[in-house]
Design an enzyme around this catalytic site. Structure first.
Site, PDB file in Angstrom:
ATOM      1  N   ASP A 107      -1.732  -0.944   5.847  1.00  0.00           N
ATOM      2  CA  ASP A 107      -1.939  -0.399   7.197  1.00  0.00           C
ATOM      3  C   ASP A 107      -3.399  -0.324   7.603  1.00  0.00           C
ATOM      4  OD1 ASP A 107      -2.490   3.092   7.096  1.00  0.00           O
ATOM      5  OD2 ASP A 107      -2.481   1.799   5.345  1.00  0.00           O
ATOM      6  N   ASP A 157       0.867  -1.169   0.000  1.00  0.00           N
ATOM      7  CA  ASP A 157       0.000   0.000   0.000  1.00  0.00           C
ATOM      8  C   ASP A 157       0.910   1.227   0.000  1.00  0.00           C
ATOM      9  OD1 ASP A 157      -2.416   1.573   0.429  1.00  0.00           O
ATOM     10  OD2 ASP A 157      -1.711   1.806   2.488  1.00  0.00           O
ATOM     11  N   ASP A 207      -0.105   5.217   0.879  1.00  0.00           N
ATOM     12  CA  ASP A 207      -0.317   6.198   1.944  1.00  0.00           C
ATOM     13  C   ASP A 207      -0.510   5.493   3.279  1.00  0.00           C
ATOM     14  OD1 ASP A 207      -0.450   8.532   0.141  1.00  0.00           O
ATOM     15  OD2 ASP A 207      -2.272   7.572  -0.571  1.00  0.00           O
TER      16      ASP A 207
END
Length: 238
Positions: free
Chosen positions: A174, A13, A15
């Protein structure tokens, strides 16, 4: 940390996983809102909205303002958001501590891609500013709403492009959409402790998922893995 010997590639991922881009996303969003005569939002508020891409981000902001926008208004806000992002993709944020070392350490051992809900053009701009783009074999951004995680579309596309089975592609993210997309695609997943969305994960992770406390932990586990494949880097892959 689970055994990574079966892993042949890694999908990150963007951001909240590779880069702390929240300050720049906030700047672009607030610039778009200001151009429309709307009030700004603080960093903590915007950070909590990150993860579903700019259209969802803008929708969150307008909902908070109790505005039901028409298509033209949303399109103008998105156009301004994109322009500010491309002009300063990572001016106030930066790469998370240990990520540069992680990516450099993996670059000659495992192919890496980014799988993000940020549109591809914006994602590439951020990765270029972060200095990470040359190490990547591809950038898979959500250029349509139905491609966004938790849908498995981007992960399956990444696996196909890399020539690896989904069960050998590790998704590192995240937030819940990363884990759910991995589950839907049949990929193993790792939840990082340093990102934006980990607080939304219950104690019990989905099957084939585990927690990563630091980039160094992931690097050490991956460097001991087998089944490494070689692919061209993004710098030479046109």
């Amino acid at each position: 940390m689970k055994d990574l010997r079966a892993i042949e590639a890694i999908a990150f991922d963007l951001d909240g996983t590779l880069v702390d881009s929240a300050p720049d996303i906030r700047h672009a969003l607030n610039a778009a809102l200001e151009a429309a005569g709307l009030a700004h939002f603080d960093l903590d508020t915007v950070r909590a909205w990150i993860g579903d891409g700019p259209d969802a981000l803008i929708a969150q902001a307008l909902c908070r303002h109790e505005i039901d926008p028409d298509e033209a208004m949303h399109a103008q806000l998105r156009k301004t958001f994109d322009a500010y992002t491309l002009a300063a993709p990572l001016q106030s944020g930066g790469v998370f501590h240990g990520i540069a070392e992680l990516v450099a350490g993996l670059a000659r051992r495992l192919p890496m891609v980014v799988v993000t809900n940020k549109p591809t053009a914006l994602a590439r701009a951020v990765l270029r500013a972060a200095g990470l783009l040359p190490c990547l074999s591809g950038v898979h951004g959500a250029d349509a709403a139905d491609q966004r995680k938790p849908a498995p579309f981007l992960l399956l596309a990444a696996a196909q492009r890399l020539g690896v089975a989904p069960e050998r592609l590790l998704m590192v993210g995240d937030a819940p959409p990363d884990l759910l997309a991995a589950q839907a695609a049949g990929c193993p997943a790792a939840l990082v402790a340093w990102g934006y969305g980990g607080h939304a994960i219950a104690k019990a992770l989905p099957p084939r998922a585990w927690r990563v406390e630091t980039p160094q932990q992931l690097l050490l586990a991956a460097l001991g893995s087998r089944g490494v494949r070689g692919v061209r880097s993004e710098a030479t892959n046109h």
